[in-house]
Design a protein around this motif. Sequence first.
Motif, mmCIF file in Angstrom:
data_model
loop_
_atom_site.group_PDB
_atom_site.id
_atom_site.type_symbol
_atom_site.label_atom_id
_atom_site.label_comp_id
_atom_site.label_asym_id
_atom_site.label_seq_id
_atom_site.Cartn_x
_atom_site.Cartn_y
_atom_site.Cartn_z
ATOM 1 N N ALA A 187 118.889 -19.335 25.143
ATOM 2 C CA ALA A 187 116.924 -19.180 25.272
ATOM 3 C C ALA A 187 117.135 -18.420 24.026
ATOM 4 O O ALA A 187 116.788 -18.350 23.541
ATOM 5 N N TYR A 188 118.034 -17.069 24.761
ATOM 6 C CA TYR A 188 117.699 -15.655 23.674
ATOM 7 C C TYR A 188 118.196 -16.257 22.610
ATOM 8 O O TYR A 188 117.545 -15.409 21.672
ATOM 9 N N ARG A 189 119.356 -16.210 21.896
ATOM 10 C CA ARG A 189 120.031 -16.940 20.353
ATOM 11 C C ARG A 189 119.194 -17.437 19.839
ATOM 12 O O ARG A 189 118.715 -17.441 18.842
ATOM 13 N N ALA A 249 106.157 -1.134 24.176
ATOM 14 C CA ALA A 249 106.722 0.110 24.204
ATOM 15 C C ALA A 249 106.373 1.584 25.622
ATOM 16 O O ALA A 249 106.693 2.131 26.037
ATOM 17 N N SER A 250 107.107 0.422 26.400
ATOM 18 C CA SER A 250 106.886 0.778 27.912
ATOM 19 C C SER A 250 107.617 1.546 28.266
ATOM 20 O O SER A 250 107.970 2.772 28.776
ATOM 21 N N ARG A 251 108.836 1.157 27.797
ATOM 22 C CA ARG A 251 110.219 1.831 28.143
ATOM 23 C C ARG A 251 111.047 0.897 27.195
ATOM 24 O O ARG A 251 111.200 0.626 26.007
ATOM 25 N N ALA A 255 101.189 -1.481 25.772
ATOM 26 C CA ALA A 255 102.519 -1.625 26.503
ATOM 27 C C ALA A 255 101.672 -2.750 27.200
ATOM 28 O O ALA A 255 100.686 -2.824 27.887
ATOM 29 N N ARG A 256 102.377 -3.575 28.126
ATOM 30 C CA ARG A 256 101.952 -4.551 28.427
ATOM 31 C C ARG A 256 101.073 -4.089 29.867
ATOM 32 O O ARG A 256 99.937 -4.743 29.715
ATOM 33 N N ASP A 257 101.070 -3.409 30.465
ATOM 34 C CA ASP A 257 100.934 -2.839 31.807
ATOM 35 C C ASP A 257 100.709 -1.043 31.349
ATOM 36 O O ASP A 257 101.615 -0.646 32.627
ATOM 37 N N ARG A 299 122.033 1.459 25.626
ATOM 38 C CA ARG A 299 121.438 1.288 27.286
ATOM 39 C C ARG A 299 120.255 1.355 27.347
ATOM 40 O O ARG A 299 119.675 2.794 27.504
ATOM 41 N N THR A 300 119.710 0.054 27.896
ATOM 42 C CA THR A 300 118.622 -0.068 28.805
ATOM 43 C C THR A 300 118.316 -0.478 29.406
ATOM 44 O O THR A 300 119.322 -1.554 29.370
ATOM 45 N N ASP A 301 117.518 -1.229 30.132
ATOM 46 C CA ASP A 301 117.138 -2.135 30.738
ATOM 47 C C ASP A 301 118.211 -3.642 30.538
ATOM 48 O O ASP A 301 118.916 -4.016 31.559
#
Length: 232
Positions: free
Chosen positions: A152-154, A9-11, A32-34, A188-190
């Motif tokens: 790896a992603y697929r 949930a951070s971004r 969120a991780r951190d 449009r994200t990181d």
Amino acid sequence: MPTVLVTGASRGLGLELVRQYGADGWDVLACARDPRKATDLQRLAAQSEGRVAVYPLDVTDFTAIDTLAGQLADRAIDVLISNAGTMGSRGNALGSIDFTEWDDIFRLNAFAPLKMAGAFAGHIARSSAKKLIAISTIMASLARNNLGGFYAYRASKAALNAIMVSLSLDLARRHGIIAATLHPGWVRTDMGGSRAEIDPATSVTGLRRVIASLTKERAGRFWAYDGSELPW
Ligand SMILES: NC(=O)c1ccc[n+]([C@@H]2O[C@H](COP(=O)([O-])OP(=O)(O)OC[C@H]3O[C@@H](n4cnc5c(N)ncnc54)[C@H](OP(=O)(O)O)[C@@H]3O)[C@@H](O)[C@H]2O)c1
């Protein structure tokens, strides 16, 4: 009001899911991780009049998942969204594949959503909506792979899709839970980058509409944010 739990949930899409469900009056368990680094999320939570609660959760830490499930033992979770994911940071093309990274990618993209489902099935079963969602990608579709690469992603997201089909059958029988796999569009994200087709608000508006429309008959299938069904 119903409750939603969102991982990552951070971004990006996770943050927008928190924003939209919170604005709609839902109780949001934002993982969120951190959280200390998640300043946008902290700001949202501070402005939410208590609707958005932030929890630290690295979803690759399975002990931490069990601990959070215990901490939230008295909560009913209407919608649980496993959103955290990665494309990996290193070679995606044949010849530059770094297999040492595959363990981490599979643990985050495929194993963690399965662990979340096991740890939180009881919380979801106690709710009224009873929905388990995994954010996958059209890049996991074998039928739609016309470009190659991104091994790896697929592969990890295709594993996630297979896991979600089994989960949808098991959890429907055991708990009446509706589980489905969603593709958010190219956003449009990181991760999606600045050239992607849609903004997070458009994607999440569509995802929330698809989630709201899920029924037993539509469970165990692969849906895009625009409501179209995707082939495995
Ligand atoms: N953007 C697209 O075009 C697109 C297309 C298809 C599918 N998707 C899928 O949509 C989901 C969200 O993507 P996005 O575009 O929002 O990506 P993003 O902007 O890169 O955000 C990824 C999120 O995952 C979190 N995360 C990474 N590792 C984690 C871990 N070990 N534990 C907990 N959280 C972790 C990140 O947290 P930190 O801030 O701590 O790193 C961040 O919140 C992913 O599953 C992705 O595969 C995205």
